[in-house]
Design a protein around this motif. Sequence first.
Motif, mmCIF file in Angstrom:
data_model
loop_
_atom_site.group_PDB
_atom_site.id
_atom_site.type_symbol
_atom_site.label_atom_id
_atom_site.label_comp_id
_atom_site.label_asym_id
_atom_site.label_seq_id
_atom_site.Cartn_x
_atom_site.Cartn_y
_atom_site.Cartn_z
ATOM 1 N N ARG A 85 0.822 -1.215 0.000
ATOM 2 C CA ARG A 85 0.000 0.000 0.000
ATOM 3 C C ARG A 85 0.851 1.258 0.000
ATOM 4 O O ARG A 85 0.542 2.229 -0.703
ATOM 5 C CB ARG A 85 -0.902 -0.026 1.232
ATOM 6 N N ARG A 100 0.710 4.287 -2.822
ATOM 7 C CA ARG A 100 0.382 5.668 -2.462
ATOM 8 C C ARG A 100 1.508 6.624 -2.866
ATOM 9 O O ARG A 100 1.244 7.746 -3.324
ATOM 10 C CB ARG A 100 0.108 5.778 -0.963
ATOM 11 N N SER A 138 -6.733 11.387 -2.188
ATOM 12 C CA SER A 138 -8.128 11.187 -1.783
ATOM 13 C C SER A 138 -8.830 10.217 -2.735
ATOM 14 O O SER A 138 -9.718 9.467 -2.325
ATOM 15 C CB SER A 138 -8.875 12.522 -1.746
ATOM 16 N N ASP A 196 -7.801 6.928 -1.512
ATOM 17 C CA ASP A 196 -8.515 6.620 -0.270
ATOM 18 C C ASP A 196 -9.913 6.083 -0.576
ATOM 19 O O ASP A 196 -10.358 5.102 0.034
ATOM 20 C CB ASP A 196 -8.626 7.867 0.607
ATOM 21 N N ARG A 197 -10.603 6.732 -1.513
ATOM 22 C CA ARG A 197 -11.949 6.284 -1.875
ATOM 23 C C ARG A 197 -11.908 4.897 -2.515
ATOM 24 O O ARG A 197 -12.788 4.069 -2.281
ATOM 25 C CB ARG A 197 -12.610 7.288 -2.824
ATOM 26 N N THR A 198 -10.868 4.667 -3.338
ATOM 27 C CA THR A 198 -10.730 3.354 -3.971
ATOM 28 C C THR A 198 -10.509 2.277 -2.918
ATOM 29 O O THR A 198 -11.092 1.185 -2.992
ATOM 30 C CB THR A 198 -9.544 3.358 -4.962
ATOM 31 N N GLU A 199 -9.665 2.579 -1.934
ATOM 32 C CA GLU A 199 -9.408 1.617 -0.861
ATOM 33 C C GLU A 199 -10.675 1.342 -0.048
ATOM 34 O O GLU A 199 -10.951 0.197 0.324
ATOM 35 C CB GLU A 199 -8.292 2.138 0.043
ATOM 36 N N GLU A 200 -11.428 2.408 0.218
ATOM 37 C CA GLU A 200 -12.676 2.233 0.961
ATOM 38 C C GLU A 200 -13.667 1.381 0.177
ATOM 39 O O GLU A 200 -14.357 0.526 0.729
ATOM 40 C CB GLU A 200 -13.290 3.612 1.266
ATOM 41 N N TRP A 201 -13.731 1.636 -1.134
ATOM 42 C CA TRP A 201 -14.633 0.844 -1.989
ATOM 43 C C TRP A 201 -14.209 -0.621 -1.982
ATOM 44 O O TRP A 201 -15.053 -1.511 -1.860
ATOM 45 C CB TRP A 201 -14.615 1.390 -3.413
ATOM 46 N N ALA A 222 -12.556 -2.186 0.284
ATOM 47 C CA ALA A 222 -12.812 -2.775 1.598
ATOM 48 C C ALA A 222 -14.258 -3.239 1.720
ATOM 49 O O ALA A 222 -14.550 -4.261 2.350
ATOM 50 C CB ALA A 222 -12.487 -1.764 2.700
ATOM 51 N N ARG A 223 -15.178 -2.493 1.083
ATOM 52 C CA ARG A 223 -16.598 -2.854 1.154
ATOM 53 C C ARG A 223 -17.000 -3.890 0.109
ATOM 54 O O ARG A 223 -17.837 -4.748 0.361
ATOM 55 C CB ARG A 223 -17.471 -1.601 0.969
ATOM 56 N N GLN A 241 -4.196 -4.859 -0.865
ATOM 57 C CA GLN A 241 -5.057 -4.685 0.314
ATOM 58 C C GLN A 241 -4.978 -5.861 1.284
ATOM 59 O O GLN A 241 -5.638 -5.861 2.313
ATOM 60 C CB GLN A 241 -6.503 -4.491 -0.148
#
Length: 219
Positions: A90, A94, A106, A109-114, A116-117, A143
């Motif tokens: 990671r 980054r 950012s 960050d959104r890609t990582e959050e997506w 993760a879900r 991830q």
Amino acid sequence: MIGHAGDEVAADGVAGFAVDLMERLGAPGAGLAVALENLFPPLPSEVILPLAGFTAGQGRMSLLAAIVWTTLGSVAGALVLYWVGALIGRDRVRSLAARLPLVKLSDLDRTEEWFARHGTKAVLVGRMIPIFRSLISVPAGVQRMPVPTFLGLTALGSLIWNATFVLAGYALGDNWHTVEGFVGTYAKGVLAVAVLAAAGFVAVRLAGSRRAGSERVRG
């Protein structure tokens, strides 16, 4: 050689290498070819899988063995790419993203959050989408998706994809190569959507940069 259809593929260079593997090793050769296809996309699964089914139809390998070995090959190739992603890590991703024009952390960050879900769905469905079939393994590694989860999802997605095309080649017989045309059209559609999405991202980001520049000038 694997019949007349096999002679046609043999003339195609890289695909001919897959033919040679199947002639020499049988079903394990098909599995090895699919493993290599994950790592070297010019080796096309839309040729290897129907050809394996056609070969099974000729009695040179069993249909079940063709499906099992190609699925094992898919999992093996995907696992290599998973560990490539894990080795990159990671932090390096980054660091690279921070140096790319038009890309913000950012966004990452959104890609990582997506991921993760929805990562489990992405890995499963991604195994059935040309171009992304191999690539999806890399972010799973970055991830650090649990390896048993990754292997299970990859095996299931690969089994569906592989069985579909192996069975198609088995059913079509001498016309097995027509599958390549259908998959080629599907792949072009996927590529077109990806290009449009990338162009849209660039256009939005450039427009945002211009607005920010104008506001600084007025300020």
